[in-house]
Design a protein around this motif. Structure first.
Motif, PDB file in Angstrom:
ATOM      1  N   VAL A 187     125.563 101.553 -10.417  1.00 33.27           N
ATOM      2  CA  VAL A 187     126.792 101.369 -11.192  1.00 33.27           C
ATOM      3  C   VAL A 187     127.151  99.884 -11.253  1.00 33.27           C
ATOM      4  O   VAL A 187     127.071  99.171 -10.242  1.00 33.27           O
ATOM      5  N   ARG A 188     127.561  99.437 -12.446  1.00 36.02           N
ATOM      6  CA  ARG A 188     128.152  98.107 -12.638  1.00 36.02           C
ATOM      7  C   ARG A 188     129.532  98.301 -13.244  1.00 36.02           C
ATOM      8  O   ARG A 188     129.697  99.027 -14.230  1.00 36.02           O
TER       9      ARG A 188
ATOM     10  N   PRO B 151     141.475  93.123 -11.511  1.00 36.85           N
ATOM     11  CA  PRO B 151     140.646  93.242 -10.299  1.00 36.85           C
ATOM     12  C   PRO B 151     140.334  94.705  -9.965  1.00 36.85           C
ATOM     13  O   PRO B 151     141.153  95.598 -10.184  1.00 36.85           O
ATOM     14  N   ILE B 152     139.149  94.923  -9.425  1.00 34.02           N
ATOM     15  CA  ILE B 152     138.711  96.253  -8.999  1.00 34.02           C
ATOM     16  C   ILE B 152     139.108  96.429  -7.545  1.00 34.02           C
ATOM     17  O   ILE B 152     138.656  95.673  -6.673  1.00 34.02           O
TER      18      ILE B 152
ATOM     19  N   GLN C 118     129.779  95.888  -3.848  1.00 31.33           N
ATOM     20  CA  GLN C 118     129.440  94.460  -3.854  1.00 31.33           C
ATOM     21  C   GLN C 118     130.166  93.780  -5.009  1.00 31.33           C
ATOM     22  O   GLN C 118     129.951  94.125  -6.170  1.00 31.33           O
ATOM     23  N   TYR C 119     131.055  92.814  -4.702  1.00 31.33           N
ATOM     24  CA  TYR C 119     131.732  92.061  -5.753  1.00 31.33           C
ATOM     25  C   TYR C 119     130.811  90.963  -6.265  1.00 31.33           C
ATOM     26  O   TYR C 119     130.150  90.273  -5.483  1.00 31.33           O
TER      27      TYR C 119
ATOM     28  N   VAL D  66     127.648  98.972  -7.288  1.00 31.46           N
ATOM     29  CA  VAL D  66     127.551  99.937  -6.204  1.00 31.46           C
ATOM     30  C   VAL D  66     126.412 100.896  -6.522  1.00 31.46           C
ATOM     31  O   VAL D  66     126.075 101.111  -7.697  1.00 31.46           O
ATOM     32  N   LYS D  67     125.795 101.471  -5.485  1.00 34.09           N
ATOM     33  CA  LYS D  67     124.685 102.405  -5.675  1.00 34.09           C
ATOM     34  C   LYS D  67     124.906 103.660  -4.853  1.00 34.09           C
ATOM     35  O   LYS D  67     125.619 103.651  -3.839  1.00 34.09           O
ATOM     36  N   LEU D  68     124.273 104.736  -5.294  1.00 36.44           N
ATOM     37  CA  LEU D  68     124.244 105.961  -4.513  1.00 36.44           C
ATOM     38  C   LEU D  68     123.358 105.728  -3.297  1.00 36.44           C
ATOM     39  O   LEU D  68     122.292 105.125  -3.402  1.00 36.44           O
TER      40      LEU D  68
END
Length: 798
Positions: A182-183, A189-190, A203-204, A214-216
């Motif tokens: 995912v991007r 801001p997240i 990861q920012y 982020v990844k599974l």
């Protein structure tokens, strides 16, 4: 229709060809672009056709489909559906490789991918891309769901539609893997990304924290839906995004002109929001099909869906205002109602209803929702009591479009709030009911509690209906607007509404336009204005264009259905032309790709192989129960799904095989373990004993319709005290009901603040009752002393 069931091995013990799925998700603000890559491999000694049936979001705009075989890349074209099917069949009969991707005619969230004439030993990689809007949840999170399970789609009795055949196996035996990355990027801001599945750390990408990846986590077995919740700071800020048109497209066309996407978050006056309406006819429609006996989640908490729904109905009924009307319907293969018609909200009627609710079980068979909805919507409305319909279901039905059309046809007389319970509930059904019914949709999955989401929808339902909604455009000379979205029919405090519009022409005068949205709420006129640029930067994604095209296509499809059988056949032609122009799928078109290759036809007969979808063990046990219930209720047909005993047979047959399709041996221990899982799951489902009711729900169950509590041993136990302690500490100036109600409110504020969204409305009703009683100050002081709390009168609303 006979449904073909197939496990990891087919009847000839030959393997299925799908080997892995790779998914890349890109989220820009509240729009998601999803790229799925399906990797196939034919390990057989003959050419085959693989058929993979899977769900997508009901409002997804599928915009790209391509395939790679060896070194050859083939990009599919969108064509009229019948032509695409004929071209696919012609290619197969000529021995050529071909791919066909099409939407189900019964429901917009089911798609079929056919991979044709894959030679022995050959691999193929299929790339599918779609864009979709992300729904806003009760806690302001944006929800994305990658479905793992295609539930059995229930076909009502007498239905003649052609169903989708689905092959299901235990999730642990699905022969393909999943990778998911995912991007996320946003102007704001997240703050965090959460999931029901294990994720690697967020990861920012930049210091502003407006971009992240982020990844599974590795090892995910795809035994549940992959659900993501994305949270931004300042999530309720209205936005206007203009996307430049496609350079190669003709100016004046949808793809050639800029397209605008407005995200509106109405802000209602506090004076209006503080005085929620006490009127309304509240009709609660509960699914009691067999699958509602499944647990809410795969975790240790084994509360069933029907048990959670019973608690939710209790909370909902206790929170209704005095002066309203209500009724409760439940359905499966047949339907029931507690009262012949809606009744006034009173203590006696509430007690009668709760006794019936407490006895409700998941024992009514299939999922025939059309009949009870037809009955409800045919009832004469009560004067000055706006009808609000709450629909609770975990199901999918083959007549989704017919159900949604019924709600739309009657949308002038009611609002519809829908709740999808558990993984795999049809997004097309749940979202469609709310969208066409002018209400709001919620999904309850994984470890989610149903109650806070339902109470948020009740707050929406108690808000006065917004009327006289108008959208006014302020554009310079030379620029015109074509709105692609249907008119807005419902606005709720804090909830997003989207408008897509095409901007045609150019202006040398100004580089900015604006739009004004006006509406009337309880006699108050409100307005929101947004400004936007008329000279947007070029965009290579065309995401907004495709979502706008999908919105217009859906509106035209509805119009085409309404005019079906009449002379004017031009609406369907418009759908096809728009689909072809935008490259976005529709119910009238399909993606087709044919590999002409080197002209060498593939030799040998073509073998059809359905690719299995994962089915949860819990779901399989529930399916068996639903099937038995259906058999008792006039034996309606179930078009697709998995049968528990059939899986047992498949697993037993595996124990007699030398190896699995991947060359891995299925040991006797593995097979016995799988059978034990099935049996233990079914025994869990068969247990009628429910876990003890939690203290909050115990206290809620004791409240009276007026909002007060009675001073009795049950109330004392609910707040953790003995009857003597409660009675001996009551101030003499405070009567028993006032004392009991003060204790209940202090306990809620002192011990259950985390659950405030669940009990806030019934507490407001209790406060209103107390205000009419002239509560002495010593009552609150004594209550705090007894319960060991420090809750102030103003904190309780007194």
């Amino acid at each position: 229709m006979m449904v073909r069931y197939c496990g990891l091995l087919n009847t000839n013990n030959e393997p299925v060809p799908l080997k892995s799925i790779e998914v890349e998700l890109e989220v820009r603000d509240h729009v998601a672009t999803v790229v799925s890559i399906l990797n196939y491999e034919n390990k057989e000694d003959k050419p085959l056709e693989a058929v993979f049936v899977f769900p997508l979001p009901g409002d997804a705009a599928v915009c790209h489909f391509s395939a790679q075989i060896g070194q050859t890349q083939i990009v599919a074209e969108v064509k009229e559906k019948q032509k695409a099917r004929e071209e696919y069949d012609d290619a197969l009969s000529s021995g050529q490789q071909a791919f066909l991707f099409e939407e189900s005619e019964q429901s917009p969230d089911i798609f079929t991918l056919s991979v044709g004439s894959l030679p022995p030993g050959e691999s193929a990689s299929v790339r599918l891309e779609y864009v979709t809007e992300l729904a806003v949840q009760a806690d302001d999170g944006l929800r994305f769901c990658l479905p793992a399970v295609l539930n059995p789609r229930y076909e009502p009795q007498g239905s003649e539609g052609a169903g989708v055949q689905v092959t299901s196996v235990p999730a642990s035996l699905v022969p393909y893997s999943l990778s998911f990355s995912v991007r996320v990027s946003s102007p704001r801001p997240i703050s965090k990304v959460e999931s029901c599945c294990s994720l690697e750390p967020l990861q920012y990408v930049n210091t502003e924290q407006t971009q992240a990846t982020v990844k599974l986590a590795a090892g995910h077995k795809f035994d549940r839906d992959v659900e993501l919740l994305i949270y931004y700071r300042d999530a309720h800020k209205p936005t206007a995004v203009v996307e430049a048109g496609q350079v190669s497209a003709k100016p004046g066309s949808l793809m050639g002109d800029p397209v605008l996407m407005l995200s509106l978050y109405p802000d209602f006056p506090q004076s209006v929001m503080s005085s929620l309406t006490s009127r309304g006819e509240f009709i609660l429609l509960l699914d009691r099909s067999g699958s509602m006996g499944c647990p809410m989640s795969n975790g240790k908490r084994q509360e069933t869906r029907i048990a959670s729904a019973r608690d939710t109905l209790l909370l909902l009924l206790k929170s209704l205002p005095m002066g309203c009307y209500f009724n409760i319907y439940s359905f499966g293969s047949s339907f029931e109602h507690i009262f012949p018609k809606s009744v006034e909200y009173s203590e006696k009627n509430l007690e009668d209803a709760l006794k019936k609710v407490e006895a409700m079980q998941a024992n009514l068979g299939g999922t025939e929702i059309l009949k009870p909805l037809t009955h409800i919507l045919s009832q004469t409305c009560i004067s000055n009591q706006p009808r609000q319909v709450f629909v609770f279901t975990d199901g999918e039905v083959s007549n989704t479009k017919e159900v949604i059309d019924l709600v739309k046809k009657n949308s002038g007389s009611h609002r519809c709030f829908s709740f999808g319970i558990g993984e795999g509930a049809s997004s097309a059904l749940i979202n469609g009911l709310a969208k066409e019914g002018g209400g709001h949709a919620q999904f309850i999955t994984g470890a989610d509690r149903m109650q806070p989401k339902v109470m948020q929808s009740l707050r929406f339902a108690l808000q006065p209906a917004v009327v006289d909604i108008s959208v006014t455009w302020d554009l310079p000379t030379g620029v015109s607007v074509t709105v692609l979205s249907p008119p807005i029919t419902a606005l709720f405090q804090g909830q997003r509404s989207l408008i897509y519009a095409q901007l045609t022409g150019q202006s040398s005068e100004a580089a900015e336009g604006s739009v004004m949205v006006k509406y009337s709420l309880a006699g108050h006129l409100s307005q929101n204005q947004l400004h936007f640029s008329l000279k947007p930067p070029e965009d290579n994604g065309l995401t907004v264009h495709r979502l706008g095209a999908r919105t217009l296509i859906r509106s035209l499809e509805t119009e085409e259905k309404e005019h079906r059988g009449q002379q004017d056949g031009g609406v369907k032609e418009k759908v096809v032309q728009l689909s072809l122009q935008s490259g976005v799928s529709s119910s009238s078109t399909a993606f087709i790709a044919v590999n002409k290759g080197n002209g060498e036809p593939i030799r040998g007969p073509l073998v059809r192989r359905p690719v299995p979808t994962p089915a949860l063990m819990q779901r399989q046990a529930c399916n068996l129960r639903a099937k038995k219930s259906c058999a008792m209720a006039a034996r309606p047909k179930v078009k697709s799904g998995s049968v528990f005993t059939d899986i047992n047979m498949k697993l037993k047959s595996m124990s007699r095989q030398k190896s699995t399709p991947d060359g891995m041996r299925a040991s006797k221990e593995q097979v016995e373990m799988s059978l034990d899982m099935c049996d233990s799951t079914f025994s869990i489902q068969a247990q009628s004993k429910q876990p003890p009711r939690d203290p909050l729900m115990q206290l809620v169950s004791l409240q009276k319709a007026s909002g007060c509590w009675l001073l009795d041993p049950a109330l004392a136990a609910a707040v953790g005290k003995t009857s003597e302690e409660v009675e001996n500490t009551k101030p003499s100036a405070v009567n028993q009901e006032v004392w009991a109600t003060i204790l209940a409110l202090i306990w809620l504020h002192g011990f259950e603040m985390d659950a405030k969204p669940e009990w806030e409305l019934l507490a407001m009703k209790a406060v209103s009752w107390l205000r009419a009683q002239n509560v002495p100050s010593e009552g609150v002081e004594a209550g705090n002393t007894l319960l060991g709390c420090h809750v102030q009168k103003d904190a309780m609303g007194l």
